[in-house]
Every structure is written in structure tokens, then in C-alpha cells.
Design a protein around this motif. Sequence first.
Motif, short mmCIF file in Angstrom:
data_model
loop_
_atom_site.label_atom_id
_atom_site.label_comp_id
_atom_site.label_asym_id
_atom_site.label_seq_id
_atom_site.Cartn_x
_atom_site.Cartn_y
_atom_site.Cartn_z
N ARG A 81 -26.31 6.85 -11.08
CA ARG A 81 -27.99 7.18 -11.13
C ARG A 81 -28.73 6.42 -11.19
O ARG A 81 -30.16 7.27 -11.71
CB ARG A 81 -27.79 8.41 -10.05
N GLU A 139 -34.07 3.79 -15.87
CA GLU A 139 -34.70 3.37 -14.94
C GLU A 139 -33.89 4.86 -13.77
O GLU A 139 -32.80 4.97 -13.41
CB GLU A 139 -33.84 2.41 -13.81
N PHE A 141 -32.54 6.14 -9.92
CA PHE A 141 -32.42 5.69 -7.94
C PHE A 141 -32.14 6.66 -7.38
O PHE A 141 -31.57 7.38 -7.67
CB PHE A 141 -31.23 4.54 -8.05
N LEU A 145 -26.06 3.58 -7.36
CA LEU A 145 -26.43 1.90 -7.95
C LEU A 145 -24.82 1.80 -7.72
O LEU A 145 -23.84 2.29 -8.67
CB LEU A 145 -27.20 1.96 -8.73
#
Length: 163
Positions: A81, A139, A141, A145
Motif C-alpha cells: 500500500r 507514495e 495508495f 498495488l
Amino acid sequence: HDDQIEDVSIPIAETYGTPSLEAIEALEKWCSAQDTAKFCVDDNARHIFASAVSPAILSKENGKYTTQLKVVLVNRVYMTRQLNVTRTWNVTTDIAQGAVPKGSTKQPDEQHGTQAEIDIASTSASYSDGLETRIETKEKFPRPLVFGFKSISFILPPKPKPK
């Protein structure tokens, strides 16, 4: 000469899957069921792929298809994530030789570092300038991912000849 390094790290990885033998048994059961058996035969699957991917899948040469189809059974996925990416440029080689970094009008002994930090929504970044330039991003998400998978592949059998 710049030295560039990019480091990608995955702070927490998740994995979901099933043992290979159980996955194969489930596929065989699905391919044996009356409603779904048609999807496990080359000719039927080929027409579906031709519509979804490319009509070239139906191309033949000497009466045989030019493209071989395989079923890839994904039985484990690896997800995260968040990705942390650090990019570093080291210009010490140029500085040691008396060169001035691109875009700078200061002499090597006058170089002073600057730092900036940015935090926007789920992405954060930090930046520093001087002898080393470093950009870090984290980053996050909203959904997992997938960054890898484990699979088993099979060649689809040709359509059985009528008896």
C-alpha cells in the motif's frame, strides 16, 4: 560526472494466495464443469481473446494457428500500500575536479546546500541541493498495488476432433 542512485523500498508487503496443487484442482474442476468447460478449449478461448486483444490471434499458417495460447493461473500475489523511492545524484566527482554544477554560477568552495520539504496528500517529498541532490517520495495508495505474482502456466489443448 554525476552518480545517480535510485532506491525503491516496500515498507510493508502483503501476500495472498493458495497452494499450487489446490489451484490446479480448482482449475481442473472449473474446466470440467458443463457451463465453463468451453473456456478451456483453444478454439473458444481464441475467439474470446481475438475480440478482447487482437484479431491476429486467429491467424493461421499451413492450417495451424501462428500464436500459441497459454493459461496462466496466478496462485499468489504480492502487494503493498506504499512505495518509498529515493533518488540521489552525487556531484562530488565534478566538484573535486573544479567543475561547477549545471546551472550554478558559484565556485565549488562557495556551494551551500538548500533543503525543502513537500507534503501533498498521500505523497511526501524532500529535496536538498549542494554536493548531493536527494529526492525522497513516499507514495501511499488507496488500494493495494500488486508488484509481483507466482503462477503456473498451461498450454491450451486443441479442440477435440469429433469421433
